[in-house]
Motif scaffolding. Structure first.
Motif, short mmCIF file in Angstrom:
data_model
loop_
_atom_site.label_atom_id
_atom_site.label_comp_id
_atom_site.label_asym_id
_atom_site.label_seq_id
_atom_site.Cartn_x
_atom_site.Cartn_y
_atom_site.Cartn_z
N PHE A 153 0.95 -1.13 -0.24
CA PHE A 153 -0.09 -0.07 -0.23
C PHE A 153 0.82 1.38 -0.13
N MET A 154 2.14 1.01 0.16
CA MET A 154 2.98 2.36 0.04
C MET A 154 3.39 2.72 -1.23
N PRO A 156 1.97 3.67 -4.12
CA PRO A 156 1.61 5.00 -4.76
C PRO A 156 2.42 6.31 -4.18
N SER A 157 2.50 6.17 -2.87
CA SER A 157 3.02 7.29 -2.15
C SER A 157 4.62 7.45 -2.57
N LYS A 158 5.33 6.28 -3.15
CA LYS A 158 6.69 6.42 -3.53
C LYS A 158 6.49 6.85 -5.18
N LEU A 160 3.67 7.34 -7.48
CA LEU A 160 2.76 7.97 -8.43
C LEU A 160 3.12 9.18 -9.19
N VAL A 161 4.09 9.89 -8.68
CA VAL A 161 4.58 11.03 -9.36
C VAL A 161 5.20 10.35 -10.66
N THR A 164 3.10 8.92 -13.28
CA THR A 164 2.29 10.00 -13.95
C THR A 164 3.10 10.42 -15.09
N HIS A 167 3.48 8.15 -17.92
CA HIS A 167 2.36 8.05 -18.62
C HIS A 167 2.30 9.12 -19.50
N PHE A 168 2.57 10.46 -19.24
CA PHE A 168 2.72 11.64 -20.11
C PHE A 168 3.45 11.08 -21.45
N GLY B 19 6.78 10.80 -2.10
CA GLY B 19 7.22 11.55 -3.40
C GLY B 19 6.74 12.82 -3.34
N LEU B 268 -3.51 12.42 -13.99
CA LEU B 268 -3.18 10.85 -13.92
C LEU B 268 -3.43 10.39 -15.19
N ASN B 302 -7.93 8.06 -5.34
CA ASN B 302 -6.52 7.45 -5.85
C ASN B 302 -5.44 8.41 -6.28
N ALA B 303 -5.72 9.47 -6.47
CA ALA B 303 -4.80 10.45 -6.95
C ALA B 303 -4.17 11.26 -5.72
N ILE B 304 -4.49 10.96 -4.51
CA ILE B 304 -3.96 11.55 -3.55
C ILE B 304 -2.31 11.66 -3.48
N PRO B 305 -1.75 10.55 -3.74
CA PRO B 305 -0.20 10.60 -3.73
C PRO B 305 0.47 11.76 -4.59
N LEU B 306 -0.24 12.00 -5.68
CA LEU B 306 0.23 12.78 -6.71
C LEU B 306 -0.24 14.39 -5.98
N ALA B 309 1.70 15.45 -3.39
CA ALA B 309 3.36 15.66 -3.54
C ALA B 309 3.36 17.13 -4.02
N ALA B 338 -3.72 5.23 0.73
CA ALA B 338 -2.59 5.39 1.72
C ALA B 338 -1.62 6.48 0.72
N PHE B 339 -1.37 7.47 1.38
CA PHE B 339 -0.55 8.41 0.45
C PHE B 339 0.79 8.83 1.07
N THR B 340 1.11 8.38 2.37
CA THR B 340 2.22 8.78 3.07
C THR B 340 2.79 7.93 4.07
#
Lengths: 187, 554
Positions: A153-154, A156-158, A160-161, A164, A167-168, B19, B268, B302-306, B309, B338-340
């Motif tokens: 579960f961690m 995305p926090s690491k 997702l940027v 993204t 993906h661009f 991130g 996203l 779902n986009a909260i980690p972004l 950031a 979960a985002f952090t």
């Protein structure tokens, strides 16, 4: 992010992809930037290594694979759904450059699937081998035990940027008007 | 460079595993106030909006058109748009201006206008406004119940415990899509065993999700995604009309729904038209209203980690929840991803909705450990229950759930597992053994469960759908096998779709199946002494801390 990964993956475009006739065929459908603009996954696994394992998994089950590149979408569900309609067996492994993978079947709506592997940073070569193997088993009409589900579960926090931004890059190579093409991928 | 020991230590703190990113307007990596966000404007000709937010009707894209035609109250528009945005912003925090008055003004505003209003607020003002603008008087909460193995017995037990803790809604999804019917049924049975009247849903691909509802296995749906740019909406195979049609399909069967959206989703999906995340989200909220849908799940999701950031991330998220309330729709406020890596940071994020209260403070709280959360992990999980309860106790805040005793949890989990076992037997589904019932009663996570034959389960689930099994078959199975009370509860949930009262804005059901919504239980906050206040009975439940010292005994 550097794309200077030292691997020899080359993608050569062939003709427009048409529906396969062999029931022993699994299509591997890849995303627009696959192997050209992006050569390694989100956790820097060479895309050559991922393909090698997928293909080996399919071959172990005695089936064939065909590479198709989808240009009109960056959405994995749509990529794999198109691939499954082109596949002789009706089974397709959809693969985005960042490593996200799905096993799709022709008669399913795009957002449905047989097995989905959404957390790309978690997968190593072993998992891709198993995905190839299971895809081939579905193609043979078997009902295999699904590949184990990994979940962190961690992730995305690491990632997702980065995901993204990758993906661009896929988006830059997207061409809405272009049909899926057969490709030769050497690695 | 010789390193500072303090900086070296700081670098290793959990927060620095997250991130972070600088803003990049060109691709929409900006939470609020993009220089490309439009300025508010409106022109009405012959009772129709001819210009909106700087765009002439002929230049409208399909979303603009749908919003202009169905999402804005033309009768109020000129008056609303004529009020200075700063003045509306001040009304939001003015206890002498009622919610109803503000809702009326907002009904005539355009998306850019509400964005301009909200940009004036700092986060404390947003929280103050959220407390007043929430549609339902009493806040509530929602829980996730999933596990990595899609084990239905465990889902039933988890849902029962969640219901007992007081969650008004429970939500599941699948690791393997073909498990959906089993997960949906197990969740419903568990929830009704834990507490009568808990709403339940199974988040799946849209056609499956609708079918599960029509069969009577679920009582609401939430994952109907909308996006704030035309390109992304169309890429997802949708138009405003297709979403409205899907919404009507649910409504016609008497099934509650809300849409899902959230800041960051357009980025996203790769197309944000260089607008801010908040502006695009506000378009989603107008679209929701225009479709006639009673509520939204937002708060980035779902986009909260972004979003987190970027600078202003939490503020943008509080803003999107608030604007939904200003549009008079139900808000299931996120706090579900979960985002952090930082406990400090996730606690503060939660506080922004926990303290003012939203219709659902989370959507949802993981009533399971995060390792079992197939929604990829929530901001809160079952290890956080006591933290959450203590915060309620510390602040005299109602977060929608209450402490329970271990023996009560065990009893209700055991009963739910047995109920699930009985229904599986009655429907001719693969056996649930006594060993599984026992394991689910005491389990922490999926590894505590004996493994099931998944291939066989999924085949049976597909077969069950082909056989045309519905909620009535489940009622019958329960009634004939000694679970008359649970049968009655499931039957009552089915009746709700004929009665239809729970389709009203922000509805929840109490244990007697009485609907509490923004119609009969409207938020009337107008400063101290008004609005939702904890009753003595509720406060007694919330301040319970079973292991606290009893000072008189010492």
């Amino acid at each position: 992010m550097s794309d200077e990964y030292e691997n020899n993956i080359t993608v050569t475009e062939l003709d427009t992809a048409s529906q396969g006739t062999g029931a022993d065929e699994v299509v591997i459908a890849v995303s627009p930037a696959f192997g050209t603009k992006i050569k390694k996954s989100i956790v820097d696994i060479g895309l050559d290594k991922i393909l090698k394992e997928l293909c080996a998994g399919i071959e172990e089950e005695g089936l064939k694979y065909r590479f198709v590149k989808v240009y009109n979408s960056t959405d994995l569900a749509l990529i794999a759904s198109q691939g499954s309609k082109l596949s002789g067996s009706g089974i397709c492994v959809g693969l985005q450059s960042r490593g996200t993978t799905v096993i799709h079947q022709r008669d399913l709506v795009p957002l449905d699937n047989l097995e989905l592997f959404p957390q790309s940073p978690l997968y190593d070569e072993t998992i891709y081998r198993k995905i190839g193997k299971n895809a081939a088993k579905y193609a043979k009409g078997e009902n295999p035990e699904p590949v184990e589900i990994l979940n962190d579960f961690m992730v995305p926090s690491k990632y997702l940027v980065k995901s993204t931004l990758l993906h661009f890059k896929e988006g830059e190579m997207m061409d809405k008007s272009r049909k899926a093409v057969n490709v030769e991928i050497t690695f | 460079m010789k390193r500072s020991k303090r900086f070296e230590k700081l670098e290793k703190m959990p927060i620095n595993s997250d991130g972070f990113s600088y803003e990049w307007v060109d691709v929409g990596l900006v939470t609020m106030e993009s220089p490309n966000d439009p300025n508010p404007s409106i022109r009405i000709e012959n009772g129709r909006i001819a210009e909106m937010d700087g765009k002439e009707r002929k230049d409208f894209d399909s979303l603009d058109k749908f919003i202009a035609d169905y999402g804005i109250n033309v009768a109020e528009a000129e008056r609303s748009m004529g009020i200075d945005s700063l003045a509306i912003a001040r009304m939001l925090v003015d206890i002498h201006v009622s919610r109803q008055e503000i809702v009326k003004i907002c009904s005539g505003c355009t998306p850019a206008k509400l964005v301009e209003v909200i940009n004036h607020l700092n986060v404390v003002e947003m929280m103050m406004a959220q407390m007043k603008m929430r549609a339902r008087k009493n806040p509530a909460n929602q829980a996730h119940a999933t596990n990595l193995d899609d084990n239905p017995v465990l889902i039933a037990a988890d849902a029962a415990e969640e219901a007992l803790r007081g969650f008004a809604e429970v939500e599941t999804t699948c690791a393997l899509a073909r498990y959906a019917p089993f997960n949906a049924i197990a969740l419903m049975l568990g929830a009704q065993t834990g507490r009568a009247g808990v709403l339940n849903q199974c988040s799946m691909e849209e056609a499956t999700e609708l079918e599960l509802g029509m069969r009577g296995f679920t009582s609401y749906a939430e994952t109907l995604s909308v996006y704030g740019t035309e390109t992304v909406l169309i890429d997802g195979g949708d138009t405003a009309y297709s979403k409205a049609f899907l919404a009507s399909a649910y409504a016609s069967r008497g099934i509650k729904i809300r849409f899902t959206s959230g800041t960051g989703s357009e980025v996203l999906m790769g197309n944000a038209e260089q607008k801010s995340m908040l502006y695009l989200e506000v378009r989603c909220l107008f679209l929701t209203k225009a479709c006639g849908v009673q509520g939204i799940q937002n708060g980035s999701i779902n986009a909260i980690p972004l979003v987190a950031a970027l600078p202003n991330g939490f503020r943008a998220i509080a803003a999107e929840n608030l604007i939904a309330s200003m549009l008079n729709i139900e808000v299931a406020a996120g706090n579900d991803t979960a985002f952090t890596h930082s406990d400090f940071r996730r606690g503060v994020k939660l506080a922004m909705q926990f303290m003012p209260g939203t219709d659902y403070i989370t959507s949802g709280f993981g009533g399971i450990p995060n390792l079992d959360n197939v929604f990829a992990g929530s901001n809160e999980d079952c290890d956080d229950y006591d933290d959450f309860y203590v915060l309620q106790r510390d602040m005299k805040v109602d977060g929608g759930i209450k402490p329970i005793k271990e023996e009560d949890a065990i009893a209700v989990r055991n009963m739910a597992a047995k109920v699930c076992q009985t229904v599986f037997r009655h429907l001719g589904l693969p056996e649930i053994t006594d060993e599984e019932v026992e394991a689910a009663t005491y389990a922490y996570c999926y590894t505590d469960m004996p493994p099931r034959n998944k291939a066989e389960d999924m085949k049976a689930a597909t077969d069950m759908m082909e056989r045309g099994i519905t909620g009535f078959d489940i009622v019958k199975g329960l009634h004939e096998n000694g679970f008359e009370e649970i049968a009655e509860r499931v039957m009552n949930m089915l009746k709700q779709r004929v009665i239809g009262d729970y389709l009203h804005t922000s509805s929840v059901l109490d244990e007697n199946f009485k609907v509490m919504s923004a119609i009969n239980n409207q938020n009337d906050y107008m400063g101290p002494g008004t609005g939702y206040r904890l009753s003595d009975e509720r406060w007694a439940e919330l301040k319970e801390k079973f292991n606290a010292l009893k000072p008189q005994d010492i």
